[in-house]
Design an enzyme around this catalytic site. Sequence first.
Site, PDB file in Angstrom:
ATOM      1  CD  GLU A  47      16.446 -24.016 -40.824  1.00 34.01           C
ATOM      2  OE1 GLU A  47      16.054 -24.998 -40.164  1.00 34.01           O
ATOM      3  OE2 GLU A  47      16.225 -23.879 -42.041  1.00 34.01           O
ATOM      4  CE  LYS A 122      16.276 -25.816 -45.274  1.00 36.11           C
ATOM      5  NZ  LYS A 122      15.305 -25.378 -44.232  1.00 36.11           N
ATOM      6  CB  CYS A 163      17.107 -27.651 -41.442  1.00 38.35           C
ATOM      7  SG  CYS A 163      15.879 -28.457 -40.391  1.00 38.35           S
TER       8      CYS A 163
END
Length: 292
Positions: A47, A122, A163
């Site tokens: 990331e 994301k 994440c």
Amino acid sequence: MPLGSKLLNIALVQMRVTANKATNLQVARDKVLAAARQGADMVVLPECFNSPYGVQHFAKYAEAIKGTEPGESIKALAGMAREAQVYLVGGSIPEVDPTTSKHYNTCPVFNREGELLTTHRKVHLFDIDVPGKITFRESAVLSPGEHLSHFATEWGPIGLGICYDLRFPEMAMIAARRHGCVAMVYPAAFNTTTGPTFFELLQRARAVDNLFYVATCSPARPPAEELAQGSYPAWGHSTIISPIGEVVATCDAEDTIVHAQLDFDKLAEYRTSYPIYQQRRFDLYPDVAEGS
Ligand SMILES: NC(=O)CCC(=O)C(=O)O
């Protein structure tokens, strides 16, 4: 890797990320090529691999991906994938959408020819407050993605998350059961507060929930002098988990490349032994994977 092979060699590049974007791109290239020389079919970057991880940095490092001339990181990633002839899950980069000026934390994925296969923005932004330990508010600067993402490979479809997305089981379940994904890949940057408690546990949970592989790739932890100046304390521990929750390969917080082989014959075997895909009781609870 011959077509139809049941083995996928994956490599997780847990690299040091600096404030210098050109250096980050050069290091990523060297490591992608090194991983390919070790036999990797698919390489994963961390990331925010081209920029320090922090809300104060996102706008400064942001690049366009779609709708205009792609930025330097996208060009560099396409070149690396082509040169190394690997599938490249290009970690994530801060993205600016030139039509809306909104910013995203976005994972681009390339095939062996360096063609952009998909992007994942994301979906769940990292907004937490652990008093005295860590406060982070991605939503101060970033907008959330509006789509779930996966990409096709010769081993089967592979789902994507970034994440904090790992905390939301619905995403992985939809990838597994709506799209038939055989693995989920998460570029990630957990931290020294939440990492020890949650990182491996969440990966093992997502793997066992769905009887598929889970892979995560983190940046390496910065050295002590950078941490003292406020650099994000990345947990590291890039990991590959088997469909029954075993840690196939992992590491600590250092600069390294983690290699593992995903065995899809084994995955099929586990799904026969533990037939949870056929045993759900949608008469008692809703099916989150329903829909198009
Ligand atoms: N970069 C992130 O989304 C961090 C997620 C994290 O650390 C967590 O605890 O969740």
